[in-house]
Design an enzyme around this catalytic site. Structure first.
Site, mmCIF file in Angstrom:
data_model
loop_
_atom_site.group_PDB
_atom_site.id
_atom_site.type_symbol
_atom_site.label_atom_id
_atom_site.label_comp_id
_atom_site.label_asym_id
_atom_site.label_seq_id
_atom_site.Cartn_x
_atom_site.Cartn_y
_atom_site.Cartn_z
ATOM 1 N N GLY A 153 -70.631 3.095 15.665
ATOM 2 C CA GLY A 153 -69.775 2.970 16.838
ATOM 3 C C GLY A 153 -68.478 3.733 16.644
ATOM 4 O O GLY A 153 -68.100 4.075 15.523
ATOM 5 N N CYS A 154 -67.791 3.977 17.742
ATOM 6 C CA CYS A 154 -66.585 4.794 17.673
ATOM 7 C C CYS A 154 -65.466 4.095 16.903
ATOM 8 O O CYS A 154 -64.852 4.668 16.011
ATOM 9 C CB CYS A 154 -66.130 5.178 19.080
ATOM 10 N N TYR A 155 -65.190 2.841 17.256
ATOM 11 C CA TYR A 155 -64.133 2.123 16.532
ATOM 12 C C TYR A 155 -64.485 1.966 15.048
ATOM 13 O O TYR A 155 -63.654 2.234 14.175
ATOM 14 C CB TYR A 155 -63.890 0.743 17.154
#
Lengths: 351, 351, 351, 351
Positions: C154-156
Site C-alpha cells: 500500500g502507499c502509506y
C-alpha cells in the site's frame, strides 16, 4: 562511450534546475560544471537535496569562469539574465566552446528592437548575426554541428509562435488582428525571493501583468512576420496562474478565408507532420497544460468560430522544458551531432 | 425588529452555500427554509459542518415545495439548474412570493435566443417580460419594492459587462471587434461529482473550454448591445483555473478614438462614480481576483495599447459573491425595501 | 530484442494512469493490453489525451477477460479494488500468467486479519501463502523468476515501514509506543467522482480521516512486527493534503537506548547501504514530497529529541510511483528476469 | 457614537493585513494609525490595493513612533518580531496606551524559558508579570478594562492548547506521553521574501520543519502544565502545507481512564459550554481547516482508539484570525469595555 561534457552557467534558477533534471536522464550528455556566484563551493546535492544520492549530487558548484568552463565543456548552457549572457557567450565562443543561450540576448535579429525593448544596447552584433533562433520546428535544419551559438526561444513565444505560424503562412488569418492571451505557471516568474511570488500571494488568485509591454512581444512578432511575410503586430497579454509549470495561450486571429475546422485541422496536421513534439489534437479536443507536463510537447487545439469569423488556437507547453531547458537540450543535441530527440522522449507526468 | 424571512431552493451547490454564508451575516434577512431533494430531512449543520453551532445549523433541509416556501418566505432565491427555475418561479410568484432566480432562465430577453443557446423552449414568456436583469449598476434603479422577479446575472457576464459598458456607451471601442478572454476558479464548475473537476484533474493545470459556445455569450452580447446601441458579437473564451473563487477577464476592444489612458480612466471613473462596488483601479494597477475575494467588488484595470490601438479592460469579480449570491442579495435588498448594500459591506479576505 | 508483453487490468484510476506513464518509458516491457469495463472500445489516446501521438495511444481498451490477457501477456498488473483482485489473480495464474496485484488482497498474511479489516472472507488462501509482499528493500530477494504472484504494498505502508524497520530491528525504539502521522496528496483518494474530492473541497484546506481505522494499519503492523520480532500496535493517522502526489509521514517512537543522532543516522545508512531507492538524508535535512516526485525514492529524515526521548522519522514517497505503480514495475522486473531498476532510474520532477 | 481609535505597528505582514481586514468590519474600533518603517508615507490603499475605495485606504502608513501612536490611539496592536515588541510595549504603556502584543515576548511567564528558546534575555520582567496570556477560553475573565498588556497567543498554541486542556484537567490522558503533530498553511511562514516560501517551493509539496525545536513548544507546555497541574513535555512537530490559511493539529494522548468516546465528548462539550468560539464537533466528525476559514472558531474532533489506548484530538483554527489577529481583537474588545465578540461573529468562507 564517454558522454559529452557540458556546462551550465546559472544553476540556481528554475531553468537551471530543469536542465539538471533533464541532463540527469540524458544518455549522451554529462553535466560536468555548474556555476553560481552565490553558491560557489556547495555540492549540487546540498543545494538541491532532491539530487541526493544521484551522480550529479557530487558536482561542486563553481563561480562562473569562462576559461574553466571552456576547458572542461564542449558546450555550455547559459541560464543567466539578459544583458549578462551576451558577454559570457562571446568569451565562451572565443575559447572554443559552443553556447546555447537561454536568455533573450540573441533572439531578436534587429539590435535596435533589442535596445528598445530591453533598454540596453546590444554589444555583440556580429554574434547576433551568427546566432540561430532555436525553435526546432522552424529552424532545426539550421542547427548543425557547425553551429556555435543558439538563441533559445522564450517560454511564451515557444508555444504561441508554433500555434500561429501555420495559419499565417497560408494566409488563413489576417496578420493585423491578432490577440494572444497567455497564462503561465509561477515558475515563469523565476526563483528570486520576492513578496509578489510568495505562495500566499500567488495561490488561489490570478493576475495579469505586463499587458502590451512584455518583452516576449517583439520575439513573437518577429517570427510571425517571417511566417506571414509581412509585419505583424499583436496584443500579447501574460497572466500569472497558481500552478508550478505550464503555459496555456489562447490566440485569436481574424479569418480571411472561409475554411472549416476540418480544413484548418488538416493544414496544421500537414504542417507538423514531421514534428514529433507538436501534437495537433483531434478536432474538439483542447489542450491542458498537465498533458505536456515535463515534456517537449507543444499541444495545439483549434476552434473555428463562424459567428465571429475568428480562428482560435489554444497552445500548451511546459514553460521549463519545452519553453526553456528541454528545447535547449534539443538544440545542444543537434550542435553536438546527436539525434535531436536524444534524452527528450519524456512521457507527461500525470497527474 | 424581526428579520424578513427568505427561502433558498437548491442549497447544495456553491451558490447555495454562498447564500447561506452571506445570509448568516445579514442583519435584516433570515433564512427560514432551505431545500434539496437529495438531502431533505438533514439539518443544515450536518450537511454543512462549517455551520456547526451557528443558528442556521438548526434549519432542517426540506424537499422543495412552492406552497410551503410561499407560506413561510417573502422572497425565495432559486439556485437550481436552468429549465427547472422557470417553472418554480411561476409557482412561487403565483403564490405571492418574490423570486430572485440565479439560473439563466430569465436573463435573455429574447425567448428565441434562449431556445437556441439553451436548447429548450421558454415556457414563461410573460414572466420573461416582467423579469428585471439584476446587474445593480445597470438596472438597480428598476429593482424596487414593486419588483416580483429578478434574473440574477451569470458569473462571467457580471464582470465582463461592467468592464465594457462604459467604453461601448461612449463609442471608445468598436462594437464589432471584441475578444473577452475569461479565467474562472473551479467553484464555477459546480459541486456535482465528476472526474473532470476532481482536485487532481484541476490542480496544477489549466484548460480552455466552451470556446465560442459558452451560454454566457448571448447574455454578454445582449447587454453590450444595449450600451453600444447596436448589435455586438464577441469572442468569449472561458478557462478553468486552479483556484476556488474568482473570475479574471481580459477584454480586448479596437479603439475608435485616440484617447489616452488618462482620458479613458476618467471616463470609467465618472461612469461608476455612484457605484460603490465598482472600483476603477488607479492607472497602472491591474486587478487580482483575491482583492475581491468574498465581496461584491468588481475591480477594473485599464490599459491603452497604442501599438495595437486596443483598449484592454481587465475585470475581477468573485464568481460566487458578486457573480451569484451576493448580487442576488443586493437585488433582494431592493425588492424588500432595504438599502441595497445591507449585509454586503464585506472586506476582501486576504490572503 | 522484442519487449516483454504485459497487461494492465484497471487502466482508469491513478495507479493505472501511472503504470501507463512508467511503461511508456520502460525499455524492456511493453504494454499490450489495458482493460476497463467502462471504457472498453476506446483507444487509450482518447481516454488519456496526454498520450496523443505516442505509441501507447493506439492500444484499444478492452473489457477485462483473463483468457485474453493470459494469451497476450507474460505478466499482468492488477489495479482493481480489493475483493475483486483475488479472483482475477487466481484466473490469471491458472492460465499461466504472472500477477502483480496492486490491491490489498494478498498483503496480509493472516486471512483472519484480512477478514476483520476488509470486511470479507479471503477466498484464495493457497495463493495468499504463495504471494510475496513486494517491498523491495525487505523482500526483493524473494522475488525471482520463479515468483508467480506479488502483493504490491500500500502507499502509506511503503514509506512508513521503511522508516521504522531499522529502528525496530535494532531495538532503538519501543514496539509498544509508536505514532505514525501521515499526510497524503489527493491522488491517493482515487479517481472516482465524489463531492469530497472535488477541487474546491480539497484545495486550500486540510483534513484527517480514518483515524484509528484505516486499512493500511494492519499492513504496517504486520511488517513492523517482523522487524521488531514481537507484536506491534501503532496509531496510524492519515490526512488529506491539497497536492497531487506524495505522502509525508512523521513517525514517533519512544527511544529505548540513549543513542545520538549520529549513531541512529549511521545505523540507518548502514541498513540501506545497498538500497538504491532509499535515501537517508544528511543529519539536519528533512524530506519534502517534491524531492521524490515521480520517482521510486523513499527519503528518510531523522530527528533525535532528547527532551522527550523520542526518535522522529520523517519519510517521503511518491504515492503513485513508489507507493504503487513504480514499485509494481520493480517487482515485475524481478519476476521477468530483468534488473530491478530497469525503467525506474527517474530523476525527481522539480518544481 | 465615535469608534475607539486603535493603532497597528507592523502593517506589512499577514497578521497586520488580517488586522486591517477585521478592523474594517468592526463596528466599534477604528484603525487610525498603521506603521511600517519600509512603507512610511504610502497610503494603505496603495500598499494594499484590495482596500481601494474603502475608508481604510486613506490612512497613510507612518514610521513607528510610540509618542505619536500613544497620542492618537487608546490601544495599539503590535505585529512586530519578538525582541522588538517588548521595548515598544514598554514605551506605549508608559505613554498611557494599552497594548495587545502579537509577538512572543510576553507569552512565557518564566523569563529563563524565554531566554533559552528565543536566544535573548527578557528586558521587561515587570511587564512580563503584568501581561495576561490572551487565550479567551482560559484567561478571558482576567482581561478587563483594567488590563494594560495582553500577550496574544501563538498560532499553533491557540488550537493545540484548547484541544488538550479538557483531557489534561480531568486526568483523561497522561501528561507525560503527548505528541502534537501540526500542519500549517503558508501564511504562518510570514510575508518576508525568501526562496523557501515562493509559490513553486510550497505548492504541490509538503515538509516538516523545526521538529523538537519550534519556539511554540514551551508556550504549549506552559499552558498544558497549568491544566494538568504538573509538568508537561510534548513532542510538537510543525509541517508546512500548500494552503493559505489554517492549522490542523492531530494530538495524541495516552488514556489513563477507560472512557468511551461518548464520555470524552460529554466532558469536552461541558468544558466549552460557555465558549462561543470552540465547537466540539459531533462524534464521528473531524474538523477541516476550511470550516473555520476567516473565523474565530476552534473546531475540535475527538477519537478514542481502544486498540492503542490513545485519545486523538484533532483541532482546526485559522492561524491568522483565531491564531493571531482575531484573537487580538477579542482581547482588545475586553480591554476597552466592549463585548468580547464584537466584530468577530464571522461566518466561515466556504469554499
Amino acid at each position: 562511450m564517454a558522454r559529452i561534457p557540458v556546462g551550465l552557467v546559472g544553476v540556481t534558477g528554475y531553468a537551471g534546475m530543469e536542465l539538471v533534471r533533464l541532463l540527469a536522464g540524458h544518455p549522451d550528455l554529462e553535466l560536468v560544471q555548474a556555476t553560481s556566484r552565490q553558491h560557489a563551493g556547495t555540492p549540487l546535492g546540498q543545494l538541491y537535496p532532491f539530487l541526493h544520492g544521484r551522480p550529479e549530487a557530487k558536482i561542486v558548484v563553481q563561480s562562473p569562469d569562462s576559461a574553466t568552463l571552456a576547458a572542461a565543456c564542449r558546450l555550455v548552457f547559459l541560464a543567466v539574465p539578459h544583458g549578462a549572457a551576451m558577454e559570457v557567450s562571446a568569451q565562451l565562443l572565443k575559447a572554443g566552446t559552443k553556447v546555447v543561450d537561454l536568455s533573450a540576448d540573441f533572439r531578436l535579429r534587429d539590435p535596435e528592437v533589442y535596445a528598445k525593448w530591453y533598454g540596453l544596447p546590444h554589444q555583440q552584433r556580429a554574434l547576433l548575426e551568427e546566432a540561430v533562433y532555436g525553435l526546432p520546428e522552424l529552424y532545426g535544419h539550421k542547427v548543425t554541428e557547425a553551429t556555435r551559438l543558439v538563441a533559445n526561444p522564450g517560454c511564451y513565444p515557444s508555444g504561441i509562435i508554433l500555434g500561429l505560424v501555420p495559419a499565417l503562412r497560408e494566409g488563413v488569418i489576417s496578420s493585423r488582428d491578432i490577440v494572444a492571451d497567455a497564462k503561465s505557471g509561477a515558475s515563469g516568474a523565476g526563483r528570486k525571493p520576492s513578496t509578489g511570488t510568495l505562495y500566499c500571494e500567488v495561490s488561489d488568485t490570478l493576475r495579469a501583468y505586463g499587458l502590451g509591454t512584455h518583452r516576449h512581444t517583439p520575439e513573437i512578432e518577429q517570427e510571425l512576420a517571417v511566417a506571414a511575410d509581412s509585419p505583424v503586430t499583436i496584443s500579447f497579454s501574460p497572466h500569472l496562474v497558481p500552478m508550478n509549470r505550464g503555459i496555456l495561450a489562447t490566440s485569436y486571429g481574424r479569418m480571411q478565408q472561409p475554411l472549416s475546422l476540418e480544413e484548418v485541422h488538416a493544414l496544421y496536421t500537414s504542417c507538423y507532420a514531421d514534428a514529433p513534439w507538436v501534437r495537433v489534437l483531434p478536432e474538439g479536443t483542447l489542450p491542458e497544460t498537465r498533458w505536456v507536463r515535463g515534456t517537449m510537447f507543444c499541444d495545439i487545439g483549434l476552434v473555428v468560430d463562424r459567428r465571429t469569423d475568428r480562428l482560435l488556437v489554444v497552445t500548451a507547453v511546459d514553460n521549463l522544458c519545452r519553453g526553456a531547458s528541454g528545447q535547449a537540450i534539443a538544440n545542444a543535441n543537434r550542435m553536438l551531432g546527436l539525434e535531436p530527440c536524444t534524452g527528450l522522449d519524456l512521457p507527461p507526468m500525470m497527474p
